[in-house]
Scaffold this active site. Sequence first.
Site, mmCIF file in Angstrom:
data_model
loop_
_atom_site.group_PDB
_atom_site.id
_atom_site.type_symbol
_atom_site.label_atom_id
_atom_site.label_comp_id
_atom_site.label_asym_id
_atom_site.label_seq_id
_atom_site.Cartn_x
_atom_site.Cartn_y
_atom_site.Cartn_z
ATOM 1 N N ASN A 1 0.857 -1.183 0.000
ATOM 2 C CA ASN A 1 0.000 0.000 0.000
ATOM 3 C C ASN A 1 0.896 1.237 0.000
ATOM 4 O OD1 ASN A 1 -1.822 2.027 0.475
ATOM 5 N ND2 ASN A 1 -2.436 1.334 2.515
ATOM 6 N N TRP A 2 1.018 1.841 -1.167
ATOM 7 C CA TRP A 2 1.946 2.987 -1.289
ATOM 8 C C TRP A 2 1.351 4.268 -0.709
ATOM 9 C CZ3 TRP A 2 4.315 2.480 -6.955
ATOM 10 C CH2 TRP A 2 4.935 1.224 -7.060
ATOM 11 N N LYS A 3 0.085 4.246 -0.387
ATOM 12 C CA LYS A 3 -0.612 5.416 0.173
ATOM 13 C C LYS A 3 -0.393 6.651 -0.719
ATOM 14 C CE LYS A 3 -0.459 3.300 4.679
ATOM 15 N NZ LYS A 3 -0.405 3.428 6.115
ATOM 16 N N HIS B 1 -9.826 1.241 4.595
ATOM 17 C CA HIS B 1 -8.583 1.406 5.347
ATOM 18 C C HIS B 1 -8.842 2.340 6.533
ATOM 19 C CE1 HIS B 1 -4.518 2.583 6.377
ATOM 20 N NE2 HIS B 1 -4.117 1.480 5.763
ATOM 21 N N GLU C 1 -7.244 4.732 7.667
ATOM 22 C CA GLU C 1 -7.017 6.156 7.373
ATOM 23 C C GLU C 1 -8.237 6.756 6.677
ATOM 24 O OE1 GLU C 1 -3.289 5.526 5.400
ATOM 25 O OE2 GLU C 1 -2.377 5.058 7.334
ATOM 26 N N GLU D 1 -5.967 -4.963 10.524
ATOM 27 C CA GLU D 1 -4.947 -3.941 10.761
ATOM 28 C C GLU D 1 -5.273 -3.191 12.050
ATOM 29 O OE1 GLU D 1 -2.795 -2.622 6.965
ATOM 30 O OE2 GLU D 1 -4.630 -1.475 7.071
ATOM 31 N N GLY E 1 1.899 2.275 10.882
ATOM 32 C CA GLY E 1 2.869 3.370 10.772
ATOM 33 C C GLY E 1 3.527 3.745 12.084
ATOM 34 N N SER F 1 2.827 -2.131 10.490
ATOM 35 C CA SER F 1 4.269 -2.204 10.759
ATOM 36 C C SER F 1 4.885 -3.555 10.399
ATOM 37 C CB SER F 1 4.558 -1.833 12.214
ATOM 38 O OG SER F 1 4.178 -0.487 12.452
ATOM 39 N N GLY G 1 2.558 -1.130 4.414
ATOM 40 C CA GLY G 1 2.608 0.292 4.070
ATOM 41 C C GLY G 1 4.043 0.744 3.871
ATOM 42 N N GLY G 2 4.621 1.329 4.898
ATOM 43 C CA GLY G 2 5.960 1.928 4.827
ATOM 44 C C GLY G 2 7.001 1.045 4.153
#
Length: 253
Positions: free
Chosen positions: A9-11, A95, A97, A167, A173, A213, A234-235
């Site tokens: 997930n590159w966001k 998600h 977010e 999640e 994150g 994470s 993600g990251g």
Amino acid sequence: MRKPLIVGNWKMNNSIAESVDLAEKLKKVIKDMAGVDVVVTPPFTALGSVRNAIKGSIIKLGAQNLFWEDKGAYTGEVSPLMIRDLDCEYVIIGHSERREYFKESDEIVNKKIKAALRNKLKAIVCVGESLKEREENKTMQVIESQIKKGLQGLSLSEAKELIIAYEPVWAIGTGRNATPAQANEVHAYIRKLLSQILNEGIASNIKILYGGSVKPSNSAELMSEKEIDGALVGGASLEAESFAQIVRSACMV
Ligand code: PGA
């Protein structure tokens, strides 16, 4: 046997050039890994270019969101048809977010899941509790409510194309991941819920990913849990080698 699935997930990161560069690097390092499904979800602006960059590789394309109508006067939204047009096979829905910053309710998540499945997109549905909810021992209650409301009214044949991503919001994150045992416990609970809502046969084939994470240093341990079928990353998906290491760890399960 559920084939592992790793989703990046590159966001809201990467220009078109940066996205293509990352996709080309991934194409080089992620090959000969037939035992795992790999998906990247770039921002909308880079979907077309990344589609071209990953051609001929095992990497599949997904979107990070969609709108629930196919077309019409919905300024600024992107429809399932448009996503299909870009050769996306997957879409992330609900998600945390989006739930937090865009106030996406379970009802909205439900409409989006239906729109995705109606348009033959595989829906990656995110659920998870906040830190406060975990500390108050409400994790299972929150998950149950999100799953029941999110999946309301789906036909059994549609539901086959679902993927669930657990999640925990406190792990996204933050560098603080759920322990494999904590995650596995919630995954097992989700599968039990799915067999009640759908049926056991369908529930046993639905992939349940862990997200929050995930990194090369913890992915193998997470992936070795019986109920963890892959990861939503993600990251660590923004760097080719770290994402590839996570994919490799799923391959070796
Ligand atoms: P993270 O994000 O890996 O950076 O924690 C996961 C996600 O939001 O899907």
